[in-house]
Design a protein around this motif. Structure first.
Motif, mmCIF file in Angstrom:
data_model
loop_
_atom_site.group_PDB
_atom_site.id
_atom_site.type_symbol
_atom_site.label_atom_id
_atom_site.label_comp_id
_atom_site.label_asym_id
_atom_site.label_seq_id
_atom_site.Cartn_x
_atom_site.Cartn_y
_atom_site.Cartn_z
ATOM 1 N N SER A 156 0.835 -1.207 0.000
ATOM 2 C CA SER A 156 0.000 0.000 0.000
ATOM 3 C C SER A 156 0.869 1.255 0.000
ATOM 4 C CB SER A 156 -0.936 -0.002 1.208
ATOM 5 O OG SER A 156 -0.205 0.055 2.420
ATOM 6 N N ASN A 159 1.946 1.738 -3.646
ATOM 7 C CA ASN A 159 0.862 2.083 -4.567
ATOM 8 C C ASN A 159 0.598 3.580 -4.616
ATOM 9 O OD1 ASN A 159 0.349 -0.511 -5.436
ATOM 10 N ND2 ASN A 159 -1.181 -0.926 -3.852
ATOM 11 N N GLY A 275 -0.422 -3.118 -6.674
ATOM 12 C CA GLY A 275 -1.867 -3.068 -6.881
ATOM 13 C C GLY A 275 -2.285 -3.843 -8.113
#
Length: 451
Positions: A156, A159, A275
């Protein structure tokens, strides 16, 4: 070339061209696509009502060909190939394998919205319960493992580097310039499209960009190699074949090799993102759940519980249920091809190197083929019936680097990764327990999809 060989090549070209012609109107994704507004309707209900997609919906979408007529023409083509080339001719057998695939595709499409659609899809593309060649693990197990890796906290953080700040027109211009340099001897197009649900798709020698989507530079990096170098590249390489023009079109038997090669190029060029990789991995889970009877809402909610956005959760679910039954029990299993094909391509390259046959590696780009076709196609290439691929990514044109890369990867495969992780985790303990990268930036939603 002898007179007999020349006659054989002429016959092969004739049968090949006939197959290309017969399959032209058979467009699987067009026959099962959903209206774009279906997403808005579903999300407006909070994901509480099944999409209004059933057999009647598909019956109202007539196929752009006469199924019975094309079936008969394909059957006749098979008989002609057997009669002329013989049932044991190696290239004739590959042609017939593709002919039979298109006959099954027609059966599948005439059963949209029924249990038979799902059964035929499994026959054509496989199932999430299938095991990888030479391995005891199922595709679902591998998909779950990859989904876990690509949803770790570090993913995360990474991303957030890829904001979607490019409009569709800019994406078309950028991608046209990139692919124009790569495809130096052929015309190909990148154009805006209002008729695709995904953000990008390929049709023959054309890359279509969704006119209503926004894109990141990372998206364009993926499209360049995935849609361009692989999907368009193998189309043009197949068209350039003097006799085996069927290599320019792809029946479902080539899906794993094609999609897996495209994903591999994303990895080798460092174009993918966590992602993007997670979306590919999640598709296997979605197929497995749908195969086991979960309905559209159950699969959608599963991904929402895994912290996917509403839009991403809808889209991974929609891909799997198109053509099947939203109430469960029948689905479109093509989406296992990405993970399965990636593993099969990697293992093919590793095996070619270990077997002392690295010259087989560029054959992956000869056209749209199944990996098991390559030995036969390579012999035909050696005999002068096929020509070498016109377009090859740099690392496949000079594959000495691939040899070194996969050699190191194979050598490292026996290292105890858990032990290595424990070693470094002890060193990481002195670091503060805070988000290490890009603190303060806004969360970015990643919802682009590539067929």
């Amino acid at each position: 070339m002898s007179a007999a060989r020349q006659l054989y090549c002429q016959q092969l070209r004739q049968f090949s061209d006939t197959l290309v012609q017969l399959q032209t109107p058979i467009k699987i994704l067009d026959a099962i696509k959903w209206p774009r507004e279906m997403e808005q309707r579903f999300l407006a209900t909070g994901g509480s009502q099944l999409p209004a997609i059933d057999k009647g919906f598909y019956d109202a979408l007539p196929l752009p060909f006469a199924p019975h007529q094309v079936q008969q023409e394909l059957k006749q083509l098979k008989q002609n190939i057997h009669k002329t080339l013989g049932k044991q001719d190696p290239l004739g057998r590959l042609l017939v394998a593709n002919v039979e695939q298109y006959r099954q595709v027609i059966d599948m499409l005439t059963h949209r919205g029924t249990p038979t659609f799902g059964r035929l899809s499994q026959q054509l593309y496989g199932s999430a319960d299938n095991k990888l060649h030479g391995d005891r693990h199922t595709l679902r197990q591998l998909g779950d493992r990859l989904s876990y890796i690509f949803s770790l906290p570090a993913a995360s953080h990474m991303n957030k580097q890829h904001p979607k700040n490019l409009d569709a027109a800019t994406a078309v211009t950028d991608l046209s310039q990139r692919l124009g340099r790569y495809f130096h001897s052929d015309e190909m197009r990148v154009r805006l499209s209002d008729g695709i649900v995904s953000d990008a798709a390929v049709g023959g020698d054309t890359v279509k960009i969704n006119s209503k989507a926004m894109f990141s530079q990372a998206d364009l990096n993926v499209y360049e190699v995935h849609e361009g170098w692989v999907h368009v590249g193998t189309t043009l390489n197949g068209r350039a074949q003097p006799h085996a023009t069927w290599l320019s079109v792809g029946s479902p038997r080539v899906a794993a090799a094609q999609e897996g090669l495209a994903v591999l190029l994303e990895m080798l060029t460092l174009s993918s993102t966590p992602g993007r990789a997670r979306r590919i991995s999640d598709r296997v889970t979605a197929v497995d759940m749908a195969e086991k009877g979960a309905d559209f809402i159950e699969v959608f909610r599963y991904f929402r519980e895994q912290d996917l956005s509403e839009k991403d959760s809808y889209r991974v679910t929609q891909r799997v249920f198109r053509g099947g039954m939203v109430a469960g029990g029948s689905c479109f299993t093509k989406d296992i091809s990405y993970v399965r094909g990636y593993v099969e391509n990697v293992n093919f390259i590793r095996s070619a190197i270990a077997s002392g046959l690295p010259e087989l590696i560029p054959m992956l780009f000869l056209g749209k083929l199944a990996i098991e076709d390559i030995p036969t196609l390579y012999l035909a290439y050696r005999d002068g019936i096929l020509t070498a691929p016109r377009y090859l990514p740099p690392m496949f044109e000079d594959y000495s680097g691939l040899y070194a890369w996969f050699g190191f990867a194979s050598g490292l495969g026996n290292i105890n990764l858990k032990g290595v992780q424990r070693h470094f985790q002890r060193q990481f303990r002195i670091l503060p327990n805070v988000e290490p990268l890009y603190a303060g930036q806004e969360e970015t939603e990643f919802d682009s999809t590539v067929e």
